[in-house]
Design a protein around this motif. Structure first.
Motif, PDB file in Angstrom:
ATOM      1  N   GLN A 133       4.957  -7.399   5.286  1.00 59.70           N
ATOM      2  CA  GLN A 133       3.681  -7.419   4.626  1.00 59.70           C
ATOM      3  C   GLN A 133       3.363  -6.082   5.341  1.00 59.70           C
ATOM      4  OE1 GLN A 133       1.354  -8.976   2.684  1.00 59.70           O
ATOM      5  NE2 GLN A 133       2.820  -9.868   2.221  1.00 59.70           N
ATOM      6  N   LEU A 134       3.741  -5.907   6.718  1.00 59.67           N
ATOM      7  CA  LEU A 134       3.771  -4.906   7.591  1.00 59.67           C
ATOM      8  C   LEU A 134       4.163  -3.109   6.708  1.00 59.67           C
ATOM      9  CD1 LEU A 134       4.207  -4.023  11.122  1.00 59.67           C
ATOM     10  CD2 LEU A 134       4.848  -2.220   9.237  1.00 59.67           C
ATOM     11  N   PHE A 135       5.442  -3.510   5.932  1.00 61.24           N
ATOM     12  CA  PHE A 135       5.638  -2.212   5.267  1.00 61.24           C
ATOM     13  C   PHE A 135       4.656  -2.225   3.852  1.00 61.24           C
ATOM     14  CE2 PHE A 135       9.750  -4.081   7.657  1.00 61.24           C
ATOM     15  CZ  PHE A 135       9.837  -3.145   8.434  1.00 61.24           C
ATOM     16  N   ILE A 173       1.099   0.639   0.375  1.00 57.99           N
ATOM     17  CA  ILE A 173      -0.309   1.162  -0.017  1.00 57.99           C
ATOM     18  C   ILE A 173      -0.623   2.194   0.599  1.00 57.99           C
ATOM     19  CG2 ILE A 173      -2.497  -0.431  -0.600  1.00 57.99           C
ATOM     20  CD1 ILE A 173      -1.031  -2.610  -0.525  1.00 57.99           C
ATOM     21  N   ASP A 174      -0.870   2.267   1.827  1.00 58.50           N
ATOM     22  CA  ASP A 174      -1.942   3.468   2.718  1.00 58.50           C
ATOM     23  C   ASP A 174      -1.182   4.799   2.096  1.00 58.50           C
ATOM     24  OD1 ASP A 174      -3.834   2.222   3.816  1.00 58.50           O
ATOM     25  OD2 ASP A 174      -2.519   2.043   5.857  1.00 58.50           O
ATOM     26  N   LEU A 175       0.456   4.991   1.640  1.00 58.98           N
ATOM     27  CA  LEU A 175       1.002   5.994   1.301  1.00 58.98           C
ATOM     28  C   LEU A 175       0.839   6.388   0.385  1.00 58.98           C
ATOM     29  CD1 LEU A 175       3.621   6.436   4.038  1.00 58.98           C
ATOM     30  CD2 LEU A 175       1.427   7.003   4.247  1.00 58.98           C
ATOM     31  N   HIS A 176       0.937   5.383  -0.942  1.00 58.79           N
ATOM     32  CA  HIS A 176       1.202   5.517  -1.734  1.00 58.79           C
ATOM     33  C   HIS A 176       0.518   4.808  -3.055  1.00 58.79           C
ATOM     34  CE1 HIS A 176       4.939   7.787  -1.143  1.00 58.79           C
ATOM     35  NE2 HIS A 176       5.194   6.273  -0.666  1.00 58.79           N
ATOM     36  N   GLY A 177      -0.741   4.342  -2.598  1.00 56.17           N
ATOM     37  CA  GLY A 177      -1.461   3.393  -3.351  1.00 56.17           C
ATOM     38  C   GLY A 177      -0.751   2.166  -3.766  1.00 56.17           C
ATOM     39  N   ALA A 186       5.654  -9.751  -1.929  1.00 53.49           N
ATOM     40  CA  ALA A 186       4.836  -9.387  -0.905  1.00 53.49           C
ATOM     41  C   ALA A 186       3.780  -8.362  -1.101  1.00 53.49           C
ATOM     42  CB  ALA A 186       5.723  -8.630   0.230  1.00 53.49           C
ATOM     43  N   PRO A 187       3.349  -7.769  -2.187  1.00 49.91           N
ATOM     44  CA  PRO A 187       1.965  -7.001  -2.243  1.00 49.91           C
ATOM     45  C   PRO A 187       1.175  -7.796  -3.499  1.00 49.91           C
ATOM     46  CG  PRO A 187       3.658  -5.838  -3.843  1.00 49.91           C
ATOM     47  CD  PRO A 187       4.578  -6.884  -3.102  1.00 49.91           C
ATOM     48  N   ALA A 188       1.418  -8.587  -3.807  1.00 45.13           N
ATOM     49  CA  ALA A 188       0.797  -9.245  -4.483  1.00 45.13           C
ATOM     50  C   ALA A 188      -0.708  -9.566  -4.267  1.00 45.13           C
ATOM     51  CB  ALA A 188       1.128 -10.742  -5.463  1.00 45.13           C
ATOM     52  N   PHE A 189      -0.847 -10.208  -2.823  1.00 47.02           N
ATOM     53  CA  PHE A 189      -1.967 -10.730  -2.788  1.00 47.02           C
ATOM     54  C   PHE A 189      -2.797  -9.351  -2.003  1.00 47.02           C
ATOM     55  CE2 PHE A 189      -5.737 -12.547  -0.429  1.00 47.02           C
ATOM     56  CZ  PHE A 189      -6.246 -12.892  -1.035  1.00 47.02           C
ATOM     57  N   LEU A 190      -2.012  -9.031  -1.241  1.00 37.80           N
ATOM     58  CA  LEU A 190      -2.425  -8.042  -0.089  1.00 37.80           C
ATOM     59  C   LEU A 190      -2.878  -6.457  -1.294  1.00 37.80           C
ATOM     60  CD1 LEU A 190      -2.659  -6.163   2.378  1.00 37.80           C
ATOM     61  CD2 LEU A 190      -0.394  -5.722   2.310  1.00 37.80           C
ATOM     62  N   VAL A 191      -2.657  -6.214  -1.988  1.00 36.04           N
ATOM     63  CA  VAL A 191      -2.887  -5.431  -3.306  1.00 36.04           C
ATOM     64  C   VAL A 191      -4.684  -5.665  -3.886  1.00 36.04           C
ATOM     65  CG1 VAL A 191      -1.227  -4.534  -3.919  1.00 36.04           C
ATOM     66  CG2 VAL A 191      -1.948  -5.681  -5.427  1.00 36.04           C
ATOM     67  N   CYS A 192      -4.658  -6.674  -3.923  1.00 41.65           N
ATOM     68  CA  CYS A 192      -5.884  -7.340  -5.195  1.00 41.65           C
ATOM     69  C   CYS A 192      -7.265  -7.161  -3.499  1.00 41.65           C
ATOM     70  CB  CYS A 192      -5.991  -8.565  -4.835  1.00 41.65           C
ATOM     71  SG  CYS A 192      -4.662  -8.837  -6.704  1.00 41.65           S
ATOM     72  N   THR A 193      -6.588  -7.224  -2.187  1.00 42.20           N
ATOM     73  CA  THR A 193      -7.925  -7.358  -1.150  1.00 42.20           C
ATOM     74  C   THR A 193      -8.120  -5.719  -0.550  1.00 42.20           C
ATOM     75  OG1 THR A 193      -5.841  -7.798   0.710  1.00 42.20           O
ATOM     76  CG2 THR A 193      -7.318  -9.841  -0.042  1.00 42.20           C
ATOM     77  N   VAL A 194      -7.036  -5.113  -0.670  1.00 37.49           N
ATOM     78  CA  VAL A 194      -7.364  -3.469  -0.144  1.00 37.49           C
ATOM     79  C   VAL A 194      -8.458  -3.037  -1.411  1.00 37.49           C
ATOM     80  CG1 VAL A 194      -5.611  -1.746   0.221  1.00 37.49           C
ATOM     81  CG2 VAL A 194      -5.334  -3.530   1.741  1.00 37.49           C
ATOM     82  N   PHE A 195      -7.775  -3.089  -2.857  1.00 38.52           N
ATOM     83  CA  PHE A 195      -8.627  -3.096  -3.582  1.00 38.52           C
ATOM     84  C   PHE A 195      -9.823  -3.435  -3.754  1.00 38.52           C
ATOM     85  CE2 PHE A 195     -10.190  -2.862  -8.346  1.00 38.52           C
ATOM     86  CZ  PHE A 195      -9.737  -2.108  -8.648  1.00 38.52           C
ATOM     87  N   ILE A 196     -10.011  -4.414  -3.742  1.00 37.39           N
ATOM     88  CA  ILE A 196     -11.525  -5.146  -3.469  1.00 37.39           C
ATOM     89  C   ILE A 196     -11.830  -4.291  -2.200  1.00 37.39           C
ATOM     90  CG2 ILE A 196     -13.024  -7.303  -2.867  1.00 37.39           C
ATOM     91  CD1 ILE A 196     -10.718  -8.963  -4.181  1.00 37.39           C
TER      92      ILE A 196
END
Length: 414
Positions: A71-73, A78-82, A122-132
């Motif tokens: 998750q950390l990576f 997400i911060d660096l590449h979207g 690993a990014p599957a839900f994190l990308v959703c929460t950050v996107f929201i």
């Protein structure tokens, strides 16, 4: 991280934002499918590989250890590449892991496949929460996150009756092949539909270096309220997944003589019930003033339900209990809203990443730990499911204690 070609930018309307969120949610739904396969694959895997309860717990936990550790990576990615590039780069690893699992000729290869799936998801839900968080109104974060969790839960429907039928008609290996094929379609959907919405000029910040991003994650742990949040995160969702994703099928088959398809039917109803919980609690969100009291109260209620579930061996309770737990598990969406309000806006993305890491490392640890508890119970001639469910109840109560006794976020402290 390798670049992924992006379609031409389109105007970022509310409609297009929702379409992109739904596309991202398909990957989250597949991760929900993979994380819950053990409940129905347990019996055939034990037959094929001669697995002990402890080995079965390690198999189920391998996905979540890998998922949580990354998750950390993924947050840095997400911060660096979207959002788009991160999920498109990672998700093929999950598809490959599903193929490795399907072809596994040994227990070690089976676990390796689970690790690959966990990394890819690993990014599957994190990308959703950050996107929201980045693209939706702040006052609707809990409600929209709840809808996303509910839709993502559709993935668990695949690992109820449909997976049970598929396993009985063919084999557990076919289950992994089918999930991998559906995941490939999800990847294509995200590639075609998702782009990075254009941010207003005042919201654009210079990109951090990897070292700066890591330092930013470290700053979270200098805040005293982080520990209580993370300790509760480790046990809340983990309790639901330990039951739905690992122990429900074996419990029903061994306690009550259910067939694999009958157990799948119960898992399907539990999964259906869990779809309604997150949107319901997102809609009922009481706001920052009372939200933490709700979180504590529902955690203790869940602990009481697991304790009651552990002490009874009545078929009706063992069938209805998981369904009730499925609905009530939706209160965990309030924890995401709590994290969003507990940290400054500049820390939202990394706070979500660390919180998600705690959730899934907790899931992995609980599945491994309950496998150990079951093995110890069997060695003493005790019924393993009573010990497992009682251990989950205790962990939930300890999580609620940590959440309330340790320092509170200044914004919601009363």
């Amino acid at each position: 991280m390798a670049p992924a070609a992006s379609p031409p930018p389109a105007p970022t309307s509310l409609r297009s934002v929702w379409i992109m969120l739904l596309a991202l949610t398909t990957a989250f739904a597949l991760s929900q499918s993979w994380r819950s396969v053990a409940a129905l694959m347990a019996a055939p895997l034990q037959a094929d590989f001669g697995l002990s309860p402890q080995a079965l717990g390690l198999f189920a936990g391998a996905f979540h250890f890998a998922f949580g550790a990354m998750q950390l990576f993924m947050g840095i990615g997400i911060d660096l590449h979207g959002v788009r590039r991160t999920v498109l780069t990672a998700f093929p690893v999950a598809i490959a892991g599903s193929a490795v699992s399907a072809m596994a000729g040994s227990y070690g290869m089976l676990v390796a496949g689970q690790v690959l799936i966990g990394i890819g998801c690993a990014p599957a839900f994190l990308v959703c929460t950050v996107f929201i968080a980045r693209n939706m109104p702040a006052d609707r974060f809990a409600a929209i996150s709840g809808i996303t969790l509910g839709l993502g839960g559709i993935g668990m429907l695949l690992t109820g009756t449909p997976l049970a039928w598929l396993i009985e008609a063919s084999s557990w290996r076919m289950g992994f092949w089918v999930l991998g094929g559906i995941a490939a379609l999800s990847w294509l959907l995200i590639w075609a539909l998702v782009h990075e919405p254009v941010q207003p000029a005042h919201n654009i910040h210079p990109k951090e270096s990897v070292r700066q991003a890591l330092a930013g994650f470290g700053a979270l742990f200098t805040l005293p309220h982080t520990v209580g949040i993370m300790l509760l995160a480790c046990v809340g969702y983990a309790s639901f997944i330990a039951l739905r994703g690992l122990w429900l099928g074996p419990l029903l088959m061994e306690r009550h003589g259910f067939s694999l398809v009958q157990s799948g039917n119960v898992a399907l109803v539990m999964s259906l019930a869990s779809l309604f919980g997150p949107p319901l609690f997102g809609w009922l969100d009481p706001g920052p003033l009372h939200r933490r009291r709700w979180i504590t109260g529902f955690t203790l209620l869940l602990a009481a339900l697991f304790a009651a579930f552990a002490m009874t061996h009545i078929t009706v309770i063992d069938v209805v209990g998981p369904v009730v737990i499925g609905v009530l598990s939706g209160f965990m969406v309030l924890q995401y809203a709590d994290v969003r309000s507990a940290y400054p806006a500049a820390m939202t993305g990394r706070a979500m990443a660390v919180f998600t890491m705690a959730i899934f490392l907790g899931v992995a640890a609980m599945q491994w730990f309950t496998g150990l508890v079951a093995s110890v119970a069997v060695s003493y001639g005790a019924e393993p499911y009573t010990a497992v469910l009682a251990a989950i109840a205790l962990l939930l109560a300890l999580g609620a204690l940590a959440f309330t006794a340790l320092p509170q976020p200044p914004r919601v402290q009363s």
